[in-house]
Design an enzyme around this catalytic site. Structure first.
Site, PDB file in Angstrom:
ATOM      1  CD  GLU A  14      -2.004   6.792   8.846  1.00  9.15           C
ATOM      2  OE1 GLU A  14      -2.488   5.876   8.161  1.00  9.15           O
ATOM      3  OE2 GLU A  14      -2.694   7.544   9.563  1.00  9.15           O
ATOM      4  CB  CYS A  35       0.785   2.084   1.980  1.00  8.63           C
ATOM      5  SG  CYS A  35      -0.153   3.602   1.791  1.00  8.63           S
TER       6      CYS A  35
END
Ligand code: NAD
Length: 520
Positions: free
Chosen positions: A243, A277
């Site tokens: 990720e 993010c």
């Protein structure tokens, strides 16, 4: 003093608050031998847990939710002190963990139930797919969501019957230790080994040692480190999920609700000081509404309150934007803003470290007159900066949005919902929101993860727990004939018959009809 983690001695990492610069605590650095010992303990703990029925695993993990709720205030205070984010954002981390402790115990049985497949060709076989735990899962995690990405991420892995070892960021190990401590205590209280979940601390080398001991690694962090993690995992041929970073675009069309869009842009860019993010990292707004959109964004940005509101007891005072956790990240922000300014961008507000506060605070910053080639529009800034670019039309916005090595999240803004969804499907991103930002991550039922360099694999939903499982297929013969037609001895006669049957079967659809018959 601007950094909060430094090596005090070779064996210890000292943590100080990015907001107040006060000392918060310290953790020892684990050696390679200590990581190996943790893996040995995990293997012992795993033996019983992997055979424990899912319903029992669910009962145990669900009980941990009460323990998290009981320790809520302590967790929130520790997150704000160690990470520097406002209380409201710490509360969101806590809410996510409670959601995971509800969602996976409730759904794991459905997601991991063995299921039958009707083969499309070998109709004389009975086929079932099973999900078995992989073994020890190594989680290597960043500093921006220190509870979500440690205790939260561990829950589906544990629910699937694995043991977990976490190497948290060296910048936020204390909250990881506290969250994991609650899960360990909960295992103990239910008669299961606490070593089903453990922490090892340290820098990159500790993470690398962990990869050498586990059966799967689930990494969250930057693209560069992710590549190194994947290479190391590849040398052992263990599965890896990644990720990674993003450069999420926001596309504002001329028919958008400008009030909602501007509120979303400000929150989406500055929440967690932009260290998300899936934060809004660049905006493309259609020319006819650009002035109004920019005016409102600047007005709302100037109204934000920046600071630290660590303790509920202190006062009623609340802040909107906190400190930046990682000192080097401020340097990245400064260099991106400086390059943009030198190449002609206008800074409408912010554009500097906070001139008064002592901690690591960078002012919420809005930029216009940016160009597609500037770093602020191409590289992950990961700070409280919102660059806005005017575009001629939707086609230009889409082209620029997709012209990126990243593909994590995105958003599209229009009053025409159907058109928004059509456009969203053409944005190259793992999740695209229509008239929303960031919230896709909160839909824990849906797969979440990046395209392109933003990652490999998904968290959340069925995929989010199945990734921690080995899929095993069982193929059983249904009729018990003494031998199969394709077994020895081969004969020319059967070969001709087989060829004819294949031609007839595939060209007339007979195989499909037989399949329907056998599926009953
Ligand atoms: P990072 O890559 O620097 O570090 C992440 C972790 O990897 C840390 O625990 C670190 O100690 C460890 N590490 C460093 N070198 C290693 C090595 N060689 N082998 C094994 N482990 C090693 O990332 P960061 O600065 O902590 O976090 C910020 C990044 O994380 C941003 O790029 C952000 O976009 C990304 N992120 C992604 C998601 C997502 O879900 N996609 C979520 C949060 C953060």
């Amino acid at each position: 003093m601007s950094s909060q983690a430094g090596v005090q001695s070779r064996q210890t990492i000292e943590i100080s608050s990015p907001a107040t610069l006060e000392r918060v605590g310290e953790v020892p650095v684990d050696t390679q031998a200590e990581v190996q010992a943790a893996a040995e303990r995990a293997r012992l703990a795993l033996a019983g847990w992997r055979e424990t029925p899912i319903a029992e695993r669910a009962r145990v993990l669900l009980a941990a939710r009460d323990a998290f709720i009981a320790d809520r205030e302590e967790l929130i205070e520790l997150i704000t002190r160690e990470n520097g984010k406002p209380r409201m954002e710490a509360l969101t981390e806590f809410a996510y963990v409670c959601d995971m402790l509800t969602f996976y115990p409730g759904r794991a049985r459905k997601f991991l139930r063995p299921h039958r497949i009707t083969p499309h060709m070998l109709l004389n076989k009975r086929v079932t797919v099973h999900y078995r735990p992989r073994g020890i899962i190594g989680l290597i995690t960043p500093w921006n969501f220190p509870l979500i990405l440690t205790a939260g991420e561990a829950i589906p892995a544990l629910m699937a019957g694995n043991a977990v070892i976490i190497k948290p960021s060296e910048w936020t190990p204390l909250i990881a230790r506290r969250g994991v401590g609650i899960l360990r205590q909960n295992f103990r209280a239910h008669g299961y080994p606490e070593d089903l979940i453990q922490i090892v601390n340290g820098y990159g080398e500790t993470g690398a040692s962990l990869i050498d001991e586990v059966d799967m690694v689930a990494f969250t962090g930057s693209v560069n480190t992710g590549r190194r993690v994947a290479e190391r995992a590849a040398s052992r041929l263990i599965p890896v999920s990644l990720e990674l970073g993003g450069k999420d675009p926001m596309i504002v069309l001329r028919d958008a609700d400008i009030e909602r869009a501007s509120n979303a842009a400000v929150w989406g860019a500055f929440t967690n000081s932009g260290q998300v993010c899936i934060s809004v990292e660049r905006v493309y707004v259609e020319e006819p509404v650009a002035d109004e959109f920019i005016r409102r964004v600047v007005e709302k940005t100037k109204a934000l309150r920046q600071g630290f509101d660590g303790s509920e007891r202190d006062s009623e005072r609340r802040v909107d934007v906190g400190a930046m956790t990682f000192p080097k990240q401020i340097e990245t922000v400064e260099s991106h803003v400086a390059e943009a300014r030198d190449r002609g961008a206008q800074i409408l507000t912010g554009g500097r470290r906070h001139p008064v506060m002592q901690g690591q605070f960078y002012e919420p910053t809005v930029l216009t007159d940016v160009q597609p080639a500037m770093k602020i529009m191409t590289e992950e800034t990961f700070g409280p900066v919102l660059p806005i670019m005017r575009v001629r039309d939707e086609a230009e916005a889409l082209r620029l949005a997709n012209d990126s090595p990243y593909g994590l999240n995105a958003s599209v803004w229009t009053r025409n919902r159907r058109h928004g969804e059509d456009l969203a499907a053409r944005v190259e991103a793992g999740i695209t929101c229509v008239n929303d930002v960031i919230m896709g991550f909160g839909v824990t039922d849906a797969p979440s993860g990046g395209l392109k360099e933003s990652g490999i694999g998904k968290r959340h939903g069925a995929e989010g727990i199945r990734r921690f499982c080995n899929q095993q297929v069982i193929v059983t013969d249904r009729f018990g004939a003494s031998r199969e037609p394709v077994w020895y001895p081969y004969s020319a006669g059967f070969e001709r018959l087989f060829a004819r049957l294949l031609v007839v079967g595939f060209s007339t659809g007979i195989i499909r009809k037989l399949k329907a018959l056998f599926a009953r």
